[in-house]
Scaffold this motif. Structure first.
Motif, PDB file in Angstrom:
ATOM      1  N   THR A 174      -8.338   0.553 -14.503  1.00  0.00           N
ATOM      2  CA  THR A 174      -7.183   1.419 -14.251  1.00  0.00           C
ATOM      3  C   THR A 174      -6.921   2.320 -15.455  1.00  0.00           C
ATOM      4  N   ASP A 234      -0.058  -1.155 -11.780  1.00  0.00           N
ATOM      5  CA  ASP A 234       0.399  -0.589 -10.511  1.00  0.00           C
ATOM      6  C   ASP A 234       1.781   0.043 -10.657  1.00  0.00           C
ATOM      7  N   THR A 266      -9.033   1.423  -9.637  1.00  0.00           N
ATOM      8  CA  THR A 266      -8.843   2.842  -9.379  1.00  0.00           C
ATOM      9  C   THR A 266      -9.948   3.673 -10.028  1.00  0.00           C
ATOM     10  N   LYS A 300      -3.889   0.923  -2.277  1.00  0.00           N
ATOM     11  CA  LYS A 300      -3.295  -0.411  -2.321  1.00  0.00           C
ATOM     12  C   LYS A 300      -2.735  -0.705  -3.707  1.00  0.00           C
ATOM     13  N   LEU A 301      -1.681  -1.504  -3.732  1.00  0.00           N
ATOM     14  CA  LEU A 301      -1.139  -1.980  -4.997  1.00  0.00           C
ATOM     15  C   LEU A 301      -1.273  -3.506  -5.039  1.00  0.00           C
ATOM     16  N   GLU A 356       0.856  -1.188   0.000  1.00  0.00           N
ATOM     17  CA  GLU A 356       0.000   0.000   0.000  1.00  0.00           C
ATOM     18  C   GLU A 356       0.893   1.240   0.000  1.00  0.00           C
ATOM     19  N   ARG A 359      -4.299  -6.508 -13.377  1.00  0.00           N
ATOM     20  CA  ARG A 359      -3.824  -6.349 -11.998  1.00  0.00           C
ATOM     21  C   ARG A 359      -3.378  -7.696 -11.425  1.00  0.00           C
ATOM     22  N   ASN A 367       1.322   3.298 -12.306  1.00  0.00           N
ATOM     23  CA  ASN A 367       0.705   4.234 -11.359  1.00  0.00           C
ATOM     24  C   ASN A 367       1.780   4.769 -10.397  1.00  0.00           C
ATOM     25  N   GLY A 407      -6.902   7.087  -6.314  1.00  0.00           N
ATOM     26  CA  GLY A 407      -7.099   5.642  -6.524  1.00  0.00           C
ATOM     27  C   GLY A 407      -8.510   5.225  -6.141  1.00  0.00           C
ATOM     28  N   ILE A 444       4.954  -6.046  -8.581  1.00  0.00           N
ATOM     29  CA  ILE A 444       3.641  -5.407  -8.663  1.00  0.00           C
ATOM     30  C   ILE A 444       3.157  -5.498 -10.098  1.00  0.00           C
TER      31      ILE A 444
END
Lengths: 461, 461
Positions: B425, A225, B285, A109-110, A101, A200, A228, B55, A221
């Protein structure tokens, strides 16, 4: 006749004999290829069964043990002989809890997964500032100790390549990034998944720490993510992350290889080993990695039998514990180091069409190569100048026995969308492409398994 | 002149006046449309900012509160007036732990997520046999009490549709399936995600239980998992599952709508409200659902200002807590029930191209409709015979005020690949399609916001 001309005459006799038997096989071979392309169900059935009835089957786990029993039953049911398990022991790492996170300033959160052999953060987790490295080389050049108390984040620019060469180029972020970060003093490392998708679902896979380097918590990740996080870093503020990874090493566990054979009519000829791996990573059901490979080689061997008993013994190796350290391949190499192997082949790059063929065969086998190229041409397969190198599970036997190698190169353009992710599931298998693989394999096997000339590129050890 | 001809004359005067000002606007409108198509960055900037800096932002959570502050700052920075938050309270449900595993006979984990308003299994979880229903109708017909001690599994055949109609057809497995299963005595229910992708990311979304029905644990499994489970069930053996879902209701929490305006030059004309929702589900997100909508309406309003002050006030409504019960839309409807609204529009179906336009306008506005259709035609947008119905966030104000409605229908072919999943996302946004949306919106707004004739299909209440 001098010694050299005697050798030449002997080689010529072998070649003529080989060419003759190959020619005999070819009339039915094209029929077999067309039949496979139209209607093979064997390969899909293997993949469907393994993914449905077993699912994830990490090396050294009870799921892999269930998969071995499943494999034995399936290979016996398909009529193979000498079906057996060769057990071995291997050190086993298992996944724990996985949380990441961004804690400040852009709290969210990731999606993360631990890399194989990752250290643990402990139950308390850790919180630290991110130190950003756009590439692995950027990490390599920072001074030792400079990452103390930081979480290293290594990104990269992996894109699709048909031959998978992007994995060799960018995979080292995973293979060696954690070891480098540990030596520089990092508290932990996260990498952009070595993958080409935008889902994801992070990509796991083994990483390795040198002896004497304490494994740090190491995670991948997902690509959305990672991008991001890069955008956050682009805002120019310090970014801190909370990380919890609690994997464990559970010591030596049992894994095993599953072997099966089509005995050849001439037991004096060195055998052909064809390999896949039975284990998978734990996140997906291992459809493309590597139930597909087991399905392809098994279906091809099954269809080979319909063309009559081959001259050479063809051995199927469904290797155990490949993902977690190629333990099955190493054990096979050690157990069979003195058994004559004329040729080794492997299928472990998904279920995409075979698009190229590479060889490592002696000069004397040029006519065999020509015939294989001709047999593969209707499938759209092209010969390349690359030298065949085999795959992980046949690496040890290749080192021990220096057999010939034929690589039926699969199209890996989409492979790294799925590789080592939860998304590696049955629905990703294209039945038409799977059948093209089986057709390419049966075409190749029918020629090499009935070829009596030397296949080893150098004289056998 | 009798009463009718007087009315007709008055309407004609209005129409002429409206047509005249519309005609004046049009020379610059096509320029504006082309400029937006080439280079709008406003819409993408909103989506990029919300997804990167905030997010996930579930209604009623602190993340949504941060998002409101972010929204106020952004809308002020873009030069809108009367930027403000209208807070309200709403009951809040939050996700807990989520685990599902086939425990017998084909032991493997499944990817699951709880549905909004799901009950909890408690920390101990539960283990039960699966009762399989290929469709929701199959569940509907079994006798009350017949599912005692079972986990109902409802599948369906949702496929892609451009207009999203497959969601209305198959979404009820989620909307009402859990309530039906609870009334039949099921211990829990899992559904095949209401989605069209093949990734291991289950689709969440609210479900609702009737008053007096105790919520049962209710989860969605990913589509690959649902198909895997169906294959297991096809083996003809009893399948048992371990399930743990521990969501909680945390009582009344604060959410809020963010409002902003372009004041019109004629305050007597009923306003135009254009809506999106600021909250998102917690898994992704919220790029397509619904940062995209906020980006589109906001960029369009921003460009509208460059065409000069509109006659009508245009109000932006970034609604709160839509996903979890349309609380923001309901609050807006209640708070503004007596304020004159001439037109309501909403963008909440992703960022795919606008492909169709539907109207609900009075007969007298036929020339306006013709001009809108003409302005949208270069963007590939077609008029349909469907009657515009608006969206969730403008539902309450539509009920209260009966304004005109224009629906710029987005292409939803790929929308349900991402809807309510972790995969929603920023990378899923196609900038060219996003700009086409903004161009369609600004074209429409420029015409309606300067139209002085009646927009309400019936006389205003």
């Amino acid at each position: 006749m001098n010694k050299h001309s005697r050798s030449f005459a002997a080689a010529s006799m072998l070649l003529i004999s080989a060419t003759y038997s190959v020619a005999n096989a070819q009339s039915t071979l094209s029929d077999a290829r067309e039949s496979v392309l139209k209607s093979d169900e064997v390969a899909y059935d293997v993949i469907e069964g393994l993914t449905t009835e077993i699912g994830p089957r990490q090396g050294g786990t009870e799921a892999e043990a269930r998969a071995r029993i499943w494999a034995v039953n399936k290979l016996k049911a398909l009529g193979f002989e000498n079906v057996r398990i060769e057990e071995f022991k291997m050190p086993t790492w298992v996944r724990g809890e996985e949380k990441a996170e961004i804690s400040s300033p852009f709290r969210q959160k990731l999606a993360i997964t631990a890399l194989g052999n990752s250290g643990s953060t402990g139950e308390a987790g850790l919180e630290a500032e991110i130190a950003y490295f756009p590439t692995l080389d950027d990490l390599r050049v920072v001074p030792d100790g400079s990452l103390k108390g930081k979480i290293a984040f290594v990104s990269h620019a992996m894109h699709r390549t048909q031959d998978g060469s992007s994995y060799a180029a960018f995979g080292p972020a995973r293979f060696v990034g954690p070891n480098i970060a540990a030596k520089k003093g990092a508290a932990a490392i996260i990498i952009r998944s070595a993958g080409t998708d935008y889902h994801r679902n992070p990509h796991t896979g083994n990483t390795n720490f040198e002896a004497g380097v304490t494994p740090i918590p190491s995670g991948a990740i997902s690509i959305p993510d990672a991008e991001n996080l890069e955008r956050m870093l682009g805002r120019g503020k310090a970014i801190t992350m909370k990380l919890k990874l609690t994997p464990q090493n559970i010591g030596m566990q049992t894994s095993g290889n599953v072997l099966a054979e089509i005995p050849g009519s001439n037991p004096k000829l060195p055998i052909i080993v064809i390999a896949c791996h039975l284990d998978s990573w734990d996140l997906g059901t291992g459809a493309i990695d590597d139930a597909a490979g087991c399905g392809i080689i098994t279906a091809a061997a099954k269809h080979l039998k319909t063309l009559g008993q081959p001259k050479r013994t063809v051995r199927l190796l469904w290797a155990g514990a490949e993902e977690v350290g190629v333990w099955g391949g190493k054990d096979y190499g050690a157990q069979h180091a003195t058994e004559g192997h004329g040729l080794a082949m492997e299928s472990d790059f998904g279920a995409g069409n075979v698009w190229a063929v590479d060889f490592l065969l002696p000069e004397s086998a040029s006519e065999l190569k020509r015939k294989i190229v001709a047999a593969l041409a209707p499938l759209g397969v092209v010969p390349r100048k690359n030298v065949a190198a085999g795959g992980a599970d046949i690496g040890a036997i290749i080192a021990a026995q220096k057999p010939g190698i034929i690589d039926l190169q699969q199209d890996g353009t989409k492979y790294f969308d799925l590789h080592h992710t939860p998304d590696d599931t049955l629905d990703k298998i294209d039945k038409a492409e799977l059948r093209q693989n089986v057709a390419a394999w049966v075409s190749t096997l029918a020629l090499v398994a009935n070829y009596e000339g030397p296949l080893n590129p150098e004289p056998m050890p």
